[in-house]
Design an enzyme around this catalytic site. Sequence first.
Site, short mmCIF file in Angstrom:
data_model
loop_
_atom_site.label_atom_id
_atom_site.label_comp_id
_atom_site.label_asym_id
_atom_site.label_seq_id
_atom_site.Cartn_x
_atom_site.Cartn_y
_atom_site.Cartn_z
CG HIS A 71 -43.63 -103.89 -39.64
ND1 HIS A 71 -42.89 -103.51 -40.73
CD2 HIS A 71 -42.90 -104.85 -39.03
CE1 HIS A 71 -41.77 -104.23 -40.78
NE2 HIS A 71 -41.75 -105.04 -39.75
CD1 TRP A 74 -40.56 -101.03 -35.16
CD2 TRP A 74 -39.92 -100.11 -37.10
NE1 TRP A 74 -40.89 -101.90 -36.17
CE2 TRP A 74 -40.51 -101.37 -37.37
CE3 TRP A 74 -39.44 -99.35 -38.17
CZ2 TRP A 74 -40.63 -101.87 -38.68
CZ3 TRP A 74 -39.56 -99.85 -39.46
CH2 TRP A 74 -40.14 -101.10 -39.70
CE1 TYR A 82 -33.10 -98.81 -38.68
CE2 TYR A 82 -33.10 -100.42 -36.90
CZ TYR A 82 -33.06 -100.12 -38.25
OH TYR A 82 -32.99 -101.14 -39.17
CD GLU A 129 -41.61 -105.76 -35.57
OE1 GLU A 129 -41.58 -104.57 -35.23
OE2 GLU A 129 -41.00 -106.18 -36.57
CE LYS A 132 -34.24 -104.54 -36.74
NZ LYS A 132 -34.45 -104.81 -38.18
CG HIS A 133 -38.11 -102.51 -33.67
ND1 HIS A 133 -37.22 -101.68 -34.32
CD2 HIS A 133 -38.47 -103.46 -34.58
CE1 HIS A 133 -37.06 -102.10 -35.57
NE2 HIS A 133 -37.79 -103.18 -35.76
#
Length: 256
Positions: A71, A74, A82, A129, A132-133
């Site tokens: 995935h 993070w 977060y 991904e 966002k992270h």
Amino acid sequence: MFFTRSLAIAAAVGAASAQLKTCSNSNNTLSCHSSSKSPTCCFSYPGGALLQTQFWDTDPATGPSDSWTIHGLWPDNCDGTYQANCDSSRAYTNITAILKEQGRTQLLSYMDKYWVDINGDNEQFWEHEWSKHGTCVNTIDPSCYTNYQPQEEVGDYFQKVVDLFKTLDSYTALSSAGITPDDSKTYDLSDIEDALAKIHGGQKPYVGCESGALNQLYYFYNIGGNAITGQYKAAAPLEKSNCPSSGIKYTPKSGN
Ligand SMILES: *[C@@H]1O[C@H](CO)[C@@H](O)[C@H](O)[C@H]1NC(C)=O
Ligand SMILES: *[C@@H]1O[C@H](CO)[C@@H](O)[C@H](O)[C@H]1NC(C)=O
């Protein structure tokens, strides 16, 4: 007679490759274990916990039938909250092109097999991904590089996620404990957690269920030094499992 000898200046300049700044031991305070509130290139803050997250998708099935899939990686603020989408100026929409330009073709083919989108749009999944992270991993900020070359940190991030994932073979860990995908069996949460803790320094991951069936895993780490070059120390989960304590299904990816 007088000779002047012209000095051949060897222009051995070339393209100096980007490099993360070195972290010495004195900089390597373990993240989530210090009262320091200063992010540095050697100290993950505020996202001091890094989670390597994995999927078990069966509807539709993604990835090999004998492997969990990636995935992401993070940052978490050491407490279950977060940050997200930390730098819109680096929310790239060309992850595949960036990795190709960096010569990371082996990485890309691995990602195409193990970091797959449930709707088949891997590029879009990777962009999500990253933006966002990935942009919230403070120790790979462009300022943490000497001779920074644009998007270098993107390649470093994706490579690190894959390298970590390779150390966390959840499928094999579970099957070694007799926990295999099987429509006619169910399992206890504690057995699942114990089997997975064996590949994670004795720390159980967060185990996520959907409709009573295994679906996600989050492996928590604290970091000593830089998130690319530093030490990863397995940490306890910051979230409580949403699975039932028994009767957990583990659905096969094929043949259902
Ligand atoms: C390491 O710590 C020293 C002393 O606090 C600091 O001056 C230096 O900038 C730090 N290095 C990095 C890469 O953060
Ligand atoms: C990717 O996109 C960024 C931002 O638009 C651009 O600066 C960079 O040149 C692109 N890289 C490649 C390899 O296409």
